[in-house]
Design an enzyme around this catalytic site. Structure first.
Site, short mmCIF file in Angstrom:
data_model
loop_
_atom_site.label_atom_id
_atom_site.label_comp_id
_atom_site.label_asym_id
_atom_site.label_seq_id
_atom_site.Cartn_x
_atom_site.Cartn_y
_atom_site.Cartn_z
N ASP A 51 0.09 19.90 1.74
CA ASP A 51 1.06 19.90 2.57
C ASP A 51 0.50 18.76 3.61
O ASP A 51 -0.27 18.18 3.35
CB ASP A 51 1.54 21.26 3.41
CG ASP A 51 0.22 21.45 4.25
OD1 ASP A 51 -0.90 21.11 4.06
OD2 ASP A 51 0.71 22.42 5.30
N ASP B 150 3.58 28.00 2.43
CA ASP B 150 2.79 27.46 1.56
C ASP B 150 2.14 28.94 0.88
O ASP B 150 1.31 28.70 -0.20
CB ASP B 150 1.53 27.04 2.27
CG ASP B 150 1.91 25.61 2.95
OD1 ASP B 150 2.75 24.73 2.27
OD2 ASP B 150 1.65 25.66 3.95
N ASP C 15 -1.11 25.41 5.46
CA ASP C 15 -1.22 26.13 6.70
C ASP C 15 -0.25 27.16 7.16
O ASP C 15 -0.29 27.75 7.93
CB ASP C 15 -1.72 25.35 7.89
CG ASP C 15 -0.82 24.26 8.24
OD1 ASP C 15 0.51 24.24 7.63
OD2 ASP C 15 -1.06 23.46 9.20
#
Length: 896
Positions: free
Chosen positions: A338, A628, A624
């Site tokens: 990400d 995800d 995080d």
């Protein structure tokens, strides 16, 4: 509050109980924990442990036959006891270290469900624990609060929510006005979701989902579906276990065949009873060889290597929860990451400033600098938390907080400026107006208006530009900032004529507004990320960014970290809706070219991971946020960040404690080095086994019994293997492995060069041992110095002293070969022993152990003490193994 009567009253106690009964509590159901016994027994599913268990059972049967039928000593049980000790030591260590890591993880990942939130109950605002929120509760939302459940807004005032944990979007505008709903938003503009946080503004919302029914809960549940993906190491060890099993059976069969042939050739008349007895004895020898051939030290080496890596990786801020994740990182071919918080700092910062009358763009003591300082400090709703002077944090709008941090970096404290300024009127920021304004009283009399907002709006409102800068140049400048994916804010000010308010019902109403400058704000890339990305790419690992941000922002971040190159185009970037519209076959065709997925939705990353895995890729995922978690769980290795959500960390295999992307490169380096350490042990272990097999096999055709007793084999085949596994598994990682391409997970763990080493060295060692056996059987040798003067005669058996020489020579050949195994694939000298203190200590233990066994082992090990000169001859003579290996390594380095 513009609420109806029921909403102003909130829920009654009875309604709360009924809602909790119908919809459940506001807690996420944790995954069911398996019992400790089940977790321990799972360690016996390892393919090599299964082979070892079979060998152990066979060894018990052999020992029982030898003890009860042949009336041999109780020492025959040493071999099976040693095998089962190796089994329980390997499984026990694996269980212990994984359980310890899990306990450390739980401490790291404690979730506080007792955090207080404001609700309306029985007509009164009150505070309750987050876990006590139920469907139907009326939430009162304020700046800085984490939203406890999914809710629909009833009221909102300048409400902006950080949804990065679910969508990757750090600032999502929320409103109850349908005219200002964002049709492209992941979640409706009048919905606020559990686990997100109010960054500015306030509101009132009615809860419609709690606990597992929230979007946060659905992602959490998806994150705990185990797809049973095998690790590359598991696949490799399964193949190795099958090879060892089949190979030992073939050699065992050859031993039986060889003994039968020799029996037929040496017997003049055939008799059934002697033949049956001889045949059964041959079967026992063959089965014993099968047991000896199983590398019982390998599971120990695997466990010790993984445990060693787990401990060392924790020192480098990688908390490994699943032991095999250490090695799997070394096989990684793709990293899906990400953006917010992983590649960037997740903290807005002023990247560039352009105040037109500010010399050098630096604040000073001049009037313009003081004017800008006041404009930034007073016309703002953000605060700085300065409890940690070295690392201040922003309270409120992160964009406005970036301006305060910019002042601080320029040596200006915003707090005295606010205290000294007398605010007369304020106009708060709204998404409709796209600007905010503040009027303050001037110290010398009169009032001054400050305006801050979207540059195109503020520029249109301004009557002049400070410094006479042309508007076309400003627009060109703004376009350049936008291309770099920066957020821009403009500033304007003027002294108000006497009697003028400056702020009317419809916004700013003032003449003479002067445009004084622009600032560009960005979430900066972490300093270590570009080098880390370059290191991973050079190591043959593909990087793919998956983010909820806009394509322009994601592309610019990709450019800054070195991922997005000049020749990249539309085929290398895609948005979430476009990604979702692709068929499986279309995605499979394009997935290799994709570098960026922008405006991604929670399940897009998971689909990306699964598509890559179908193509044989080993995928690591960093993240995080709660969004995800499904991909973290589906990946071969999931890497969560230390300050990430509990859902993300629970779904991951490794937690990066310091949030540093550089730790990803270190994890890959550790994984690749660990795999090489396992190859080194296999190289050493199988060489020992090849020698043992060849000695027994050739001895069967020679009619010679094995010169090594059961207790001696216990030292060679178990104790020495265990020490070797400890020595080779404790070798430090090497940065040189990052210059190699990722290994093919379908390739065998034993390479062609390893086969040549095992075969060549094994044959050479076996020839030396068998040559010594033949020589000592046909000549009486009381010292190795006598070899030059002996005469070959008739077979006369082996004396205890001769057996001790053979045993010690065999062990010392393996001892020096341990150094060759350590140097395998390093392209360095075996004497390059930097940071190899543990290896040297264990090598010393092996050497001293051999001296002690031969010196005081006596009848237990069937040895007698050797003379000093014989020790010197054996140690120096067998060291030729190391010198030949060193010569070959020098030639190899010259040829590189």
């Amino acid at each position: 509050m513009n609420l109806n009567a029921d909403q102003r009253r909130g829920l009654t106690r009875q309604q709360v109980e009924e809602s909790r009964r119908l919809h459940g509590a506001n807690v996420l159901t944790p995954p069911k924990e398996e019992s400790l016994w089940r977790l321990f027994l799972d360690k016996f599913k390892d393919p090599l442990i299964i082979v070892l268990l079979m060998a152990g059972v066979l060894s018990v049967l052999i020992s029982c036959y030898e003890y009860f039928a042949l009336h041999q000593a109780g020492t025959v049980f040493f071999e099976p006891v040693g095998i089962f000790m190796a089994i329980f030591l390997a499984t026990g260590l694996s269980f212990y270290f994984e359980k310890k890591a899990e306990d450390e993880f739980k401490i790291l990942n404690q979730v506080n469900d007792d955090e207080l939130v404001q609700v309306i109950r029985d007509g009164n605002p009150t505070e309750i624990s987050k876990k006590d929120v139920v469907v139907g509760d009326i939430l009162i939302l304020n700046t800085g609060q984490e939203i406890p459940a999914d809710a629909r807004l009833l009221e909102s005032t300048q409400l902006n929510v950080d949804e990065s944990t679910l969508t990757g979007e750090p600032m999502a505008s929320k409103t109850t006005d349908p005219d200002h709903f964002d049709p492209e938003a992941t979640f409706p503009s009048d919905h606020v979701m559990r686990g997100t946080r109010v960054m500015e503004g306030h509101g009132v919302a009615e809860v419609y989902a709690v606990g597992d029914s929230t979007e946060n809960g659905k992602v959490y549940e998806a994150a705990h579906i185990d797809d049973g993906t095998k690790t590359p190491l598991t696949e490799q060890l399964e193949r190795l276990g099958a090879l060892v099993t089949k190979g030992s059976y073939v050699i065992g069969g050859a031993v039986i065949l060889g003994r039968i042939v020799m029996y037929m050739l040496s017997t003049s008349g055939f008799e059934w009873l002697p033949f049956i007895a001889y045949f059964l004895q041959s079967i026992m020898i063959a089965v014993t060889l099968v047991v000896v051939s199983v590398p019982e030290g390998l599971p120990m080496a695997v466990t010790l290597s993984l445990a060693y890596s787990m401990r060392r990786m924790l020192r480098t801020n990688n908390l490994v929860r699943k032991m095999h994740a250490c090695e799997t990182m070394g096989a990684t071919t793709v990293i899906c990451t990400d953006k917010t918080g992983t590649l960037t700092q997740n903290q807005m910062r002023v990247a560039e400033t352009d105040f037109y009358a500010l010399p050098g763009q630096k604040l000073g003591d001049d009037a313009m600098s003081r004017l800008i300082e006041t404009a930034v400090a007073v016309n703002s709703t953000a605060q700085l938390d300065l409890s940690d002077e070295e690392h201040p944090s922003v309270l409120g709008n992160p964009t406005e907080g970036a301006l305060l941090l910019w002042l601080r970096q320029n040596g200006v404290d915003y707090r005295p400026l606010r205290e000294e300024a007398k605010v007369v009127r304020e106009l708060p920021f709204t998404t409709e107006r796209k600007y905010m304004a503040t009027v303050i009283a001037e110290p010398g009399g009169g009032e001054r208006l400050f305006v801050k907002g979207a540059p195109e709006i503020v520029l249109a409102m301004s009557d002049s530009v400070n410094g006479g800068v042309e508007r076309a140049k400003i627009n060109e400048q703004l376009l350049g900032y936008q291309e770099k994916a920066m957020r821009t804010l403009a500033f304007a000010t003027c002294l108000l004529p006497e009697g003028a308010d400056g702020i009317g019902d419809n916004g700013v109403d003032a003449d003479g507004l002067e445009f004084i400058g622009v600032v560009a704000i960005a979430d900066p890339v972490r300093a270590e990320v570009p080098d880390s990305i370059r290191e991973c790419i050079n190591a043959g690992i593909a990087i793919k960014i998956v983010t909820g941000d806009t394509p322009a922002t994601a592309r610019e971040i990709g450019r800054q970290i070195g991922l997005w190159q000049e020749g990249d185009g539309d085929r290398n970037i895609i948005t979430g809706p476009e990604f979702g519209a692709l068929t499986d076959s279309e995605l499979a065709d394009r997935v290799g070219d994709l570098k960026i997925i922008a405006r991604a939705r929670p399940m897009d990353k998971k689909r990306l991971v699964e598509t890559l895995q179908k193509q044989g890729q080993v995928v690591a995922v960093t993240g995080d946020g709660t969004n995800d978690a499904p991909a973290l769980k589906a990946a071969n290795v999931g890497l969560s960040m230390g300050d990430g959500t509990s859902v993300a960390k629970e779904a991951s295999d490794i937690t990066i404690v310091d949030n540093s992307f550089a730790s990803i490169g270190r994890a890959v380096m550790w994984g690749r080095s660990l795999f090489q350490n396992l190859q080194r042990f296999i190289l050493f272990q199988l060489t020992v086994n090849v020698v043992a097999c060849l000695v027994v096999l050739v001895g069967a055709f020679m009619g010679t019994e094995s010169p090594l007793t059961v207790t001696q084999m216990l030292w060679v085949n178990l104790i020495m293997d265990t020490f070797a596994s400890m020595a080779l598994s404790s070798l430090p990682p090497s940065r040189s492995v990052m210059n190699d391409r990722p290994r093919d997970r379908r390739s065998f763990i034993i390479t062609s060069s390893m086969w040549r080493f095992i075969g060549g060295v094994g044959v050479m060692f076996a020839a030396v041992v068998l040559g010594m056996v033949y020589l000592f059987e046909h000549a009486e040798v009381n010292s190795l110095a006598d070899i030059l003067h002996v005469s070959i005669g008739a077979p006369q058996g082996l004396s205890p002293y001769e057996l001790s020489i053979i045993f010690t020579t065999f062990v010392m050949l393996q001892f020096w070969n341990l150094f060759n195994a350590r140097a395998y694939a390093t392209h360095k000298s075996a004497f390059h022993l930097k940071a190899c203190g543990e290896f040297l200590l264990i090598a010393l233990v092996i050497f001293v152990g051999q001296v002690v066994i031969v010196t005081i082992g006596g009848e237990f090990f069937n040895v007698v003490p050797l003379k000093i000169e014989d020790w010197a001859i054996i140690v120096i003579g067998t060291s030729l193994v190391l010198w030949v290996g060193e010569l070959l390594r020098i030639v190899s380095r010259i040829g590189r």
